[in-house]
Design a protein around this motif. Structure first.
Motif, PDB file in Angstrom:
ATOM      1  N   SER A   1      56.723-100.973   8.204  1.00  0.00           N
ATOM      2  CA  SER A   1      57.506 -99.836   9.178  1.00  0.00           C
ATOM      3  C   SER A   1      58.459 -99.016   8.308  1.00  0.00           C
ATOM      4  O   SER A   1      58.753 -97.798   8.469  1.00  0.00           O
ATOM      5  CB  SER A   1      58.106-100.518  10.534  1.00  0.00           C
TER       6      SER A   1
ATOM      7  N   ASP B   1      57.086 -96.414   6.138  1.00  0.00           N
ATOM      8  CA  ASP B   1      56.657 -95.268   7.145  1.00  0.00           C
ATOM      9  C   ASP B   1      58.013 -94.325   7.489  1.00  0.00           C
ATOM     10  O   ASP B   1      57.925 -93.145   7.550  1.00  0.00           O
ATOM     11  CB  ASP B   1      55.820 -95.619   8.380  1.00  0.00           C
ATOM     12  N   ARG B   2      59.017 -95.021   7.583  1.00  0.00           N
ATOM     13  CA  ARG B   2      60.313 -94.208   8.027  1.00  0.00           C
ATOM     14  C   ARG B   2      60.789 -93.570   6.818  1.00  0.00           C
ATOM     15  O   ARG B   2      61.291 -92.657   6.804  1.00  0.00           O
ATOM     16  CB  ARG B   2      61.040 -95.125   8.807  1.00  0.00           C
TER      17      ARG B   2
ATOM     18  N   LEU C   1      62.597 -95.422  13.972  1.00  0.00           N
ATOM     19  CA  LEU C   1      62.335 -96.838  13.638  1.00  0.00           C
ATOM     20  C   LEU C   1      62.337 -97.543  14.878  1.00  0.00           C
ATOM     21  O   LEU C   1      63.620 -97.524  15.431  1.00  0.00           O
ATOM     22  CB  LEU C   1      62.911 -97.240  12.532  1.00  0.00           C
ATOM     23  N   ASP C   2      61.559 -98.570  15.193  1.00  0.00           N
ATOM     24  CA  ASP C   2      61.770 -99.724  16.367  1.00  0.00           C
ATOM     25  C   ASP C   2      62.316-100.684  15.886  1.00  0.00           C
ATOM     26  O   ASP C   2      61.896-101.756  15.528  1.00  0.00           O
ATOM     27  CB  ASP C   2      60.073 -99.788  16.614  1.00  0.00           C
TER      28      ASP C   2
ATOM     29  N   ALA D   1      61.365-104.589  15.658  1.00  0.00           N
ATOM     30  CA  ALA D   1      61.451-105.359  14.398  1.00  0.00           C
ATOM     31  C   ALA D   1      62.098-106.455  14.241  1.00  0.00           C
ATOM     32  O   ALA D   1      61.779-107.505  13.790  1.00  0.00           O
ATOM     33  CB  ALA D   1      61.977-104.335  13.339  1.00  0.00           C
TER      34      ALA D   1
ATOM     35  N   GLU E   1      57.007-103.744  22.920  1.00  0.00           N
ATOM     36  CA  GLU E   1      56.106-102.624  22.345  1.00  0.00           C
ATOM     37  C   GLU E   1      55.302-102.050  23.251  1.00  0.00           C
ATOM     38  O   GLU E   1      54.958-100.564  23.182  1.00  0.00           O
ATOM     39  CB  GLU E   1      55.255-103.257  21.435  1.00  0.00           C
TER      40      GLU E   1
ATOM     41  N   MET F   1      56.696 -99.957  16.829  1.00  0.00           N
ATOM     42  CA  MET F   1      56.397-100.232  15.602  1.00  0.00           C
ATOM     43  C   MET F   1      55.054-100.632  15.253  1.00  0.00           C
ATOM     44  O   MET F   1      54.224-100.209  14.401  1.00  0.00           O
ATOM     45  CB  MET F   1      57.348-101.291  15.118  1.00  0.00           C
ATOM     46  N   MET F   2      54.261-101.345  16.395  1.00  0.00           N
ATOM     47  CA  MET F   2      52.851-101.637  15.919  1.00  0.00           C
ATOM     48  C   MET F   2      52.420-101.084  17.658  1.00  0.00           C
ATOM     49  O   MET F   2      52.254-101.983  18.603  1.00  0.00           O
ATOM     50  CB  MET F   2      52.897-103.099  16.142  1.00  0.00           C
TER      51      MET F   2
ATOM     52  N   HIS G   1      50.606 -94.522  10.567  1.00  0.00           N
ATOM     53  CA  HIS G   1      50.791 -95.931  11.197  1.00  0.00           C
ATOM     54  C   HIS G   1      50.147 -96.716   9.876  1.00  0.00           C
ATOM     55  O   HIS G   1      49.947 -97.929   9.973  1.00  0.00           O
ATOM     56  CB  HIS G   1      50.259 -95.948  12.290  1.00  0.00           C
TER      57      HIS G   1
ATOM     58  N   SER H   1      52.419 -99.741   8.766  1.00  0.00           N
ATOM     59  CA  SER H   1      52.379-100.719   9.875  1.00  0.00           C
ATOM     60  C   SER H   1      51.142-101.629   9.814  1.00  0.00           C
ATOM     61  O   SER H   1      51.167-102.666  10.024  1.00  0.00           O
ATOM     62  CB  SER H   1      52.675-100.125  11.291  1.00  0.00           C
TER      63      SER H   1
END
Length: 455
Positions: A64, A67-68, A194-195, A199, A244, A252-253, A387, A390
């Motif tokens: 993640s 990704d960010r 970002l989560d 996380a 989530e 994130m997922m 994603h 992730s």
């Protein structure tokens, strides 16, 4: 494949090879480290688990973060952390320092592994993606199992400490190539939040579960601390799932992934198959050295059938999976691996490599060749590009957690000596064979065209 694509592939292979080499080399070095630092069964378990714990718990976060903040940026950071921790491992004055440095290596590996694979996922498409992933898997397996030969020689000729210093030139070269050849990602501040709560929940939850699994495998079996850790970890993971679901597509997922039987089947297959394989890579070198009286070099060389077969077959099968789908590959592969495990029942107190060990490893390697690249191809095909980090982190986390569970549950074999060690190893391979058959059954959940379309 153009020049930039080739150099990107080389960079990703070299970076991920750090994690593959380190885990396999340490497996060969367990007896020598145990003698040098007077480490008992628990200490040896923590040398493996201390690395797998953060690797299992932080892979989702590592993907993640890529990704960010950019996959290249997190790849370089992970390589740097891994290299510095390797130096500390080589200089460690005691077991506690060595385990702490192994933990730091696991953190670095959790950042570099999902991002090296995610970079390939966004660089290549279609059949070229399948072939690139096949080459990545084959090269990683080759270095991961070829490393113990060099590591075994270093142990026999010099010291176990040298097995950690071989990571330094690899890490330096990987950082140089990444900065020169991998295209930098733009920061996604406005479009990708970002989560962090997710996380944190999954990191602590997985950490608690993996810690508990290590803690309950001592001579006394289940401990009260292990039970508490397992309960706390399970509660946190359930909380993570609830969170989530609340976050929806910004999670994130995203849990929509698990609405597909493809993704569920792939996740279960990964956990079971890599759990069995992880157990083998820890136990076999130990049994060869302790029961078979092999040298460290011989035990490392004994694993050669794995990388050789994977290097020859995996790229070709990865290409075929990209063209024709993955389901049949994922059914056949684990079943062949199970046959290889059962062949190891022929290993007796006097271990003969050519008639007992090599045929079994060859069959296991053949079965894994049917799985490694097609499985990764199917995982990437089940998510969209935003994603991929992730998804890569999740798949790697499942694989490492499977290896940790397998080692924790069957690692009790490390306690035994003499004929008891051989009998314990036989029991472990029977369990592993059954687990592989279950993994093959999970592939029935995967659609025949998985790998040729996106959900």
């Amino acid at each position: 494949m153009n020049r930039r694509g080739i150099l990107t592939l080389v960079t990703c292979v070299l970076a991920s090879s750090l994690a593959f080499i380190d885990s396999s080399v340490v497996n060969v070095g367990l007896p020598a480290i145990g003698r040098s630092m007077d480490a008992g069964h628990s200490g040896l378990q923590w040398l493996i688990g201390g690395y797998l714990l953060p690797l299992s718990a932080l892979l989702l976060l590592g993907g993640s973060l890529g990704d960010r903040f950019g996959r290249r940026r997190m790849l370089v950071l992970g390589i740097l952390m891994f290299g510095v921790a390797s130096v500390v491992c080589g200089l460690a004055p005691n077991l506690e320092t060595l385990i702490a440095a192994r933990f730091a290596q696991g953190v670095g590996a959790a950042f570099l592994m999902p991002n090296s694979l995610a970079i390939l996922g966004v660089t290549f498409e279609g059949e070229r993606r399948g072939r690139a992933i096949g080459i990545w898997a084959a090269a990683g397996a080759a270095t991961g199992a070829g490393g113990p030969i060099l590591g075994g020689w270093l142990i026999d000729s010099f010291s176990w400490r040298m097995i950690f210093f071989i990571n330094i030139p690899l890490a330096s070269a990987a950082i140089y190539l990444a900065l020169r050849n991998v295209q930098a990602d733009a920061l996604r501040v406005g479009t990708f939040a970002l989560d962090w709560p997710g996380a944190l929940l999954v990191t602590i939850g997985l950490g608690a579960v993996t810690w508990a699994l290590i803690g309950v495998t001592g001579p006394q079996g289940w401990s009260s601390e292990g039970v508490v850790g397992l309960a706390v970890g399970g509660l946190l993971l359930l909380t993570f799932i609830v969170w989530e679901r609340h976050k929806g597509e910004s999670a994130m997922m995203p849990l929509t992934l698990f609405g597909s039987s493809d993704f569920i089947g792939l996740t279960l297959l990964t956990f079971l198959l890599y759990g069995a394989l992880g157990c083998l890579l820890v136990l076999l070198p130990y049994v060869l050295i302790v029961a078979g009286h092999y040298s460290s070099t011989q035990a490392g060389a004994a694993l050669l059938p794995l990388p050789l077969v994977l290097a020859v077959i995996s790229p070709w099968l990865g290409s075929l999976a990209g063209r024709f789908g993955t389901r049949l590959f994922l059914i056949i592969g684990p079943s062949v691996v199970a046959v290889g495990f059962l062949l190891m029942l022929r290993m007796g107190a006097d271990v003969d490599y050519w008639s007992q060990v090599m045929p079994a490893l060859g069959v296991i390697a053949l079965g894994m060749s049917f799985v490694v690249a097609p499985l990764t191809t199917a995982i990437f095909a089940s998510v969209d590009k935003k994603h991929t980090g992730s998804a890569s982190g999740l798949n790697n986390a499942i694989a490492r957690t499977g290896g940790l569970v397998g080692t924790a549950v069957l690692g009790q074999v490390l306690v035994y000596q003499g004929e008891s060690l051989t009998r314990g190893f036989h029991g472990a391979v029977i369990v592993a064979a059954c687990v592989c058959l279950a993994a093959g059954a999970c592939a029935l959940l995967v659609h025949s065209d998985s790998g040729r379309h996106q959900l």
